[in-house]
Design a protein around this motif. Structure first.
Motif, mmCIF file in Angstrom:
data_model
loop_
_atom_site.group_PDB
_atom_site.id
_atom_site.type_symbol
_atom_site.label_atom_id
_atom_site.label_comp_id
_atom_site.label_asym_id
_atom_site.label_seq_id
_atom_site.Cartn_x
_atom_site.Cartn_y
_atom_site.Cartn_z
ATOM 1 N N LYS A 65 -24.939 8.025 27.116
ATOM 2 C CA LYS A 65 -24.270 7.336 26.016
ATOM 3 C C LYS A 65 -24.158 5.849 26.321
ATOM 4 O O LYS A 65 -23.789 5.452 27.423
ATOM 5 N N GLY A 66 -24.487 5.040 25.349
ATOM 6 C CA GLY A 66 -24.419 3.593 25.515
ATOM 7 C C GLY A 66 -25.714 2.960 25.981
ATOM 8 O O GLY A 66 -25.781 1.742 26.142
ATOM 9 N N ALA A 67 -26.751 3.793 26.216
ATOM 10 C CA ALA A 67 -28.041 3.225 26.617
ATOM 11 C C ALA A 67 -28.575 2.326 25.510
ATOM 12 O O ALA A 67 -28.576 2.691 24.344
ATOM 13 N N ALA A 68 -29.030 1.147 25.897
ATOM 14 C CA ALA A 68 -29.440 0.153 24.904
ATOM 15 C C ALA A 68 -30.832 0.456 24.371
ATOM 16 O O ALA A 68 -31.720 0.894 25.122
ATOM 17 N N PRO A 69 -31.062 0.240 23.065
ATOM 18 C CA PRO A 69 -32.421 0.338 22.525
ATOM 19 C C PRO A 69 -33.339 -0.698 23.165
ATOM 20 O O PRO A 69 -32.883 -1.740 23.666
ATOM 21 N N VAL A 70 -34.624 -0.418 23.139
ATOM 22 C CA VAL A 70 -35.628 -1.288 23.743
ATOM 23 C C VAL A 70 -36.382 -2.010 22.633
ATOM 24 O O VAL A 70 -36.889 -1.370 21.700
ATOM 25 N N GLN A 71 -36.476 -3.338 22.730
ATOM 26 C CA GLN A 71 -37.211 -4.115 21.731
ATOM 27 C C GLN A 71 -38.682 -4.177 22.111
ATOM 28 O O GLN A 71 -39.038 -4.494 23.244
ATOM 29 N N TRP A 72 -39.562 -3.874 21.133
ATOM 30 C CA TRP A 72 -41.003 -3.875 21.362
ATOM 31 C C TRP A 72 -41.700 -5.081 20.751
ATOM 32 O O TRP A 72 -42.732 -5.520 21.265
ATOM 33 N N THR A 73 -41.222 -5.600 19.638
ATOM 34 C CA THR A 73 -41.856 -6.765 19.017
ATOM 35 C C THR A 73 -40.791 -7.757 18.587
ATOM 36 O O THR A 73 -39.632 -7.391 18.360
ATOM 37 N N ARG A 74 -41.189 -9.015 18.460
ATOM 38 C CA ARG A 74 -40.282 -10.059 17.988
ATOM 39 C C ARG A 74 -40.885 -10.704 16.741
ATOM 40 O O ARG A 74 -42.051 -11.120 16.749
ATOM 41 N N ALA A 75 -40.093 -10.762 15.680
ATOM 42 C CA ALA A 75 -40.561 -11.397 14.450
ATOM 43 C C ALA A 75 -40.753 -12.888 14.665
ATOM 44 O O ALA A 75 -40.054 -13.518 15.470
ATOM 45 N N LEU A 76 -41.685 -13.465 13.925
ATOM 46 C CA LEU A 76 -42.049 -14.870 14.096
ATOM 47 C C LEU A 76 -41.764 -15.654 12.822
ATOM 48 O O LEU A 76 -41.905 -15.140 11.708
ATOM 49 N N ALA A 77 -41.369 -16.893 13.006
ATOM 50 C CA ALA A 77 -41.111 -17.799 11.890
ATOM 51 C C ALA A 77 -41.714 -19.149 12.211
ATOM 52 O O ALA A 77 -41.998 -19.470 13.370
ATOM 53 N N ALA A 78 -41.911 -19.952 11.177
ATOM 54 C CA ALA A 78 -42.481 -21.287 11.363
ATOM 55 C C ALA A 78 -41.508 -22.167 12.141
ATOM 56 O O ALA A 78 -40.286 -21.958 12.096
ATOM 57 N N PRO A 79 -42.016 -23.157 12.848
ATOM 58 C CA PRO A 79 -41.127 -24.083 13.556
ATOM 59 C C PRO A 79 -40.123 -24.721 12.599
ATOM 60 O O PRO A 79 -40.450 -25.048 11.458
ATOM 61 N N GLY A 80 -38.907 -24.855 13.058
ATOM 62 C CA GLY A 80 -37.881 -25.480 12.240
ATOM 63 C C GLY A 80 -37.085 -24.513 11.386
ATOM 64 O O GLY A 80 -36.187 -24.923 10.653
ATOM 65 N N VAL A 81 -37.423 -23.228 11.445
ATOM 66 C CA VAL A 81 -36.707 -22.220 10.666
ATOM 67 C C VAL A 81 -36.005 -21.267 11.619
ATOM 68 O O VAL A 81 -36.637 -20.686 12.507
ATOM 69 N N ASP A 82 -34.707 -21.108 11.439
ATOM 70 C CA ASP A 82 -33.933 -20.153 12.219
ATOM 71 C C ASP A 82 -33.402 -19.087 11.269
ATOM 72 O O ASP A 82 -32.368 -19.277 10.627
ATOM 73 N N PRO A 83 -34.103 -17.954 11.142
ATOM 74 C CA PRO A 83 -33.639 -16.924 10.214
ATOM 75 C C PRO A 83 -32.223 -16.436 10.498
ATOM 76 O O PRO A 83 -31.545 -15.939 9.594
ATOM 77 N N GLN A 84 -31.786 -16.572 11.746
ATOM 78 C CA GLN A 84 -30.428 -16.132 12.062
ATOM 79 C C GLN A 84 -29.377 -16.952 11.322
ATOM 80 O O GLN A 84 -28.220 -16.529 11.202
ATOM 81 N N ALA A 85 -29.765 -18.109 10.818
ATOM 82 C CA ALA A 85 -28.824 -18.951 10.073
ATOM 83 C C ALA A 85 -28.738 -18.555 8.603
ATOM 84 O O ALA A 85 -27.868 -19.050 7.877
ATOM 85 N N PHE A 86 -29.632 -17.672 8.143
ATOM 86 C CA PHE A 86 -29.596 -17.258 6.744
ATOM 87 C C PHE A 86 -28.341 -16.431 6.474
ATOM 88 O O PHE A 86 -27.884 -15.663 7.326
ATOM 89 N N GLY A 87 -27.812 -16.568 5.268
ATOM 90 C CA GLY A 87 -26.609 -15.833 4.906
ATOM 91 C C GLY A 87 -26.880 -14.360 4.682
ATOM 92 O O GLY A 87 -27.998 -13.946 4.360
ATOM 93 N N ASP A 88 -25.832 -13.556 4.839
ATOM 94 C CA ASP A 88 -25.944 -12.123 4.589
ATOM 95 C C ASP A 88 -25.860 -11.834 3.096
ATOM 96 O O ASP A 88 -25.241 -12.579 2.331
ATOM 97 N N GLN A 89 -26.470 -10.715 2.694
ATOM 98 C CA GLN A 89 -26.320 -10.236 1.330
ATOM 99 C C GLN A 89 -25.018 -9.453 1.223
ATOM 100 O O GLN A 89 -24.590 -8.800 2.172
ATOM 101 N N GLN A 90 -24.392 -9.536 0.073
ATOM 102 C CA GLN A 90 -23.180 -8.756 -0.159
ATOM 103 C C GLN A 90 -23.385 -7.850 -1.363
ATOM 104 O O GLN A 90 -24.114 -8.180 -2.297
ATOM 105 N N ILE A 91 -22.750 -6.684 -1.320
ATOM 106 C CA ILE A 91 -22.843 -5.734 -2.424
ATOM 107 C C ILE A 91 -21.779 -6.078 -3.455
ATOM 108 O O ILE A 91 -20.599 -6.225 -3.124
ATOM 109 N N VAL A 92 -22.212 -6.239 -4.698
ATOM 110 C CA VAL A 92 -21.284 -6.553 -5.790
ATOM 111 C C VAL A 92 -21.400 -5.452 -6.844
ATOM 112 O O VAL A 92 -22.407 -4.753 -6.941
#
Length: 677
Positions: free
Chosen positions: A396-423
């Motif tokens: 229990k608590g074993a961490a998942p293993v990452q196999w690939t990393r998504a790529l973005a163009a230079p100057g873009v940080d997708p982590q800064a994008f806002g979350d979607q909310q359910i309305v």
């Protein structure tokens, strides 16, 4: 030069002295012509009508939003700890096949075609070759090929006069099940009244060795699993989003029999086969037989009983994966538009504690055939697909293993994008409707313009996930995006799913009218600046909204949409026609035909008075390009501005990056001119 070096007193004196009369003024010089603005030249496969030139500056501004490159999990290698994934390489135009030999290893390209490749499977014994599907120019007339991994040799396995699908493998030999349907281009008059689907067993290593197993009436048949002794095949017969059947095919004699619902039963339900129990005593499936939502269940072949497994889960089970040893099941569960993984013990049929996964929605999953490791794809509002794995039996608590990393163009940080909310909002009949809302950053003050983006299907669903290029609209242009799940969307129960069928079609359009009312109540949204957009059935919805609420929107975008249900049903590929008649109505019935004609956007085109953008693929087999061209012509007759973009080498949506990029430029310019002026 010294004589011009006058002191200030001298200048004053000269200015006051008597001067000769001034000569008449010269004619004013014409202002210098501004330098011609650089524009984007569309590639030769694009046809443009009434679309203004696209400034090169616009393309440069949005370029960083056009190169997100994620990965999608397809399958584990049968003997090695490596994966088959889909990906678009740097500078590539289309999605292709790659293998990843270890976590975070550089993906190795296996295919590099001008046409996209999204479906493939390893030969299940040793994995020395794989088979894949590929069509041409978006026509969806898929052919099946063998790819020898060692030398990249490609061999065609199927008849090009038909459309083919990979349906699975036998367990004890490398024989492939392929489903096939005829195409209208080989029919007399370009259409077929009756369609039959063929199931064939092929040895990809020796393509001449093949055996026709069955000819099945109609279409919608799919293999849902092969028994572990290779004697029987579970078949799903898909009739509509709310009705399907479970059948059994005997591979020894080709005979079929219906299991669910029992022959003669009038109670309709959805039964989607997902594989045999390891001892061949039953078939795993998902069904809504016992309630509103599709549940994981087991059909006991001996007792002819249906045993619910996930009745306690009040959401749809969308996908099932079973470990090869038969001990564990993984279910992809759609929880209000967010896909999760649930684990079940296959013997006790009890749920096990869910593993902790990284943030995001699950898009695909599968167990390694030998090790039992579970792989899955994830995406979220903060990035495109990445592939992970976990050991379900680890501590229990074993961490998942990452196999690939998504790529973005230079100057873009997708982590800064806002979350979607359910309305949520109430529709005309008091029914609750929901959707996803993406709000611009707080730096955009005042009420923000809105893009309503409607999914296709119509039984599709707007799910929490990555919006790709559309992040530019939110992050840079300050446009709010609402993705509604109108009645008829999946994920909210079978009653909700059927609420737009037949004569109820216009009720889903009224759901958008209620959304416009809701937007008017929101402090950050501007109800006076709304564009409605959609693709496929969503394209129909966009056109219908434009005709029904012309004074309440600023413009509409129709991508590969239906403009007239009668002409659509007449011209769509014959292998799809009967499936669509169940959803939309049978145009051969006079009353239904009159209704479909009355509600079609083409009939009501005179009411479309706001600017319209229409996008279409010339080779679309689902919604033929004629649907686009007839609405363009009719709306232009109103004097309404219509931009039309057609790609000669695309089908039901643009799949090549260069075409999708240009569509994005056009869409951006359209939104700038309709929402931001």
């Amino acid at each position: 030069m010294r004589r011009l070096a006058l002191t200030v007193p001298t200048l004053l004196f000269v200015a006051c002295a008597a001067l000769p009369p001034a000569p008449p003024p010269l004619p004013a010089a014409a202002p210098a012509a501004p330098a011609a603005e650089a524009v984007v030249v569309p590639n030769p496969n694009l046809v443009l009508q009434d679309i203004p030139p696209i400034p090169a500056a616009l393309a440069q501004q949005v370029a960083r939003y056009t190169d997100f490159r994620g990965h999608g999990f397809l399958e584990w290698h049968p003997t090695r700890r490596e994966m088959l994934v889909t990906h678009r390489k740097a500078g590539g135009s289309t999605t292709q096949l790659f293998r990843v030999t270890a976590p975070m290893a550089e993906p190795e390209a296996l295919t590099d075609f001008s046409e996209p490749v999204r479906v493939a499977s390893w030969e299940p014994q040793r994995g020395e070759y794989l088979v894949f599907e590929r069509s041409n120019g978006g026509d969806e007339a898929d052919q099946v090929y063998r790819l020898d991994v060692a030398d990249r040799q490609v061999t065609l396995l199927t008849d090009p006069t038909e459309r083919h699908e990979i349906q699975g493998w036998l367990h004890k030999s490398s024989q492939l099940l392929v489903g096939s349907v005829p195409l209208d281009r080989t029919a007399q008059g370009g259409s077929r009244e009756k369609i039959r689907q063929t199931l064939t067993l092929i040895d990809p290593a020796n393509p001449g060795q093949r055996r026709k197993l069955a000819e099945l009436p109609g279409t919608g048949w799919g293999v849902g699993g092969v028994s572990w002794d290779d004697r029987r095949v579970a078949l799903t017969r898909y009739i509509s989003a709310t009705e399907s059947q479970l059948w059994l095919l005997d591979l020894r004699n080709g005979k079929t029999r219906q299991l669910l619902p029992a022959p003669g039963s009038k109670r309709k339900a959805s039964f989607l086969a997902a594989g045999f129990k390891r001892d061949n005593s039953g078939i795993w499936l998902v069904t809504d037989r016992h309630g509103e939502f599709r549940q994981l269940a087991l059909y006991d072949l001996g007792r002819r009983r249906l045993l619910p497994v996930s009745r306690h889960v009040a959401w749809d089970v969308d996908q099932i994966g079973a470990s090869r040893d038969g001990r564990l099941l993984a279910a992809q569960v759609n929880v209000d538009g967010r896909s999760e993984v649930r684990l079940f013990d296959a013997r006790s049929r009890k749920e096990r504690p869910a593993p902790a996964l990284p943030p995001g929605g699950v898009r695909a999953l599968g167990f390694h055939p030998q090790a039992g490791e579970l792989a899955f794809s994830l995406d979220s509002a903060k990035g495109p697909g990445e592939v992970w794995s976990l050991d379900p039996n680890a501590a229990k608590g074993a961490a998942p293993v990452q196999w690939t990393r998504a790529l973005a163009a230079p100057g873009v940080d997708p982590q800064a994008f806002g979350d979607q909310q359910i309305v949520r909002w109430k529709s005309f009949d008091g029914r609750g409707i929901s959707g996803l809302l993406s709000l611009p950053p707080e730096r955009f003050g005042g009420k923000r313009p809105v893009l309503i983006d409607i999914h296709g299907g119509p039984e599709g669903q707007a799910e929490v996930g990555f919006m790709g290029r559309y992040n530019h609209f939110v992050e840079d242009l300050g446009i709010a995006i609402v993705q509604p799940n109108v009645r008829g969307s999946s994920g909210y129960g079978k009653t909700f799913l059927a609420l737009d069928n037949g004569m109820k079609r216009e009720d889903s359009v009224k759901d958008i009218g209620a959304l416009l009312d809701w937007i008017a109540t929101q402090p950050r949204l501007d109800a006076s600046r709304v564009v409605v957009s959609g693709g496929s059935y969503g394209g129909y919805m966009s056109l219908a909204v434009a005709a029904t609420y012309p004074q309440r929107i600023a413009g509409a975008i129709d991508v590969v949409g239906i403009s007239n249900f009668v002409t659509f049903l007449r011209n769509t590929e014959s292998y799809r026609r009967d499936l669509r008649r169940v959803e939309y109505g049978d145009e051969r019935d006079p009353a239904m035909r009159a209704f479909l004609e009355r509600i079609s956007p083409l009939t009501n085109a005179s009411r479309i008075t706001r600017p319209l953008l229409v996008v279409q693929g010339r080779n679309d087999p689902r919604v033929p390009y004629t649907e686009a061209e007839q609405i363009v012509e009719k709306v232009r007759a109103n004097g309404t501005p219509v931009w039309y973009l057609r790609a000669e080498n695309e089908g039901h949506g643009f799949r090549r990056k260069e075409n999708a990029d240009f569509q994005f430029y056009v869409t951006t310019l359209f939104l700038q001119q309709t929402l931001l002026k």
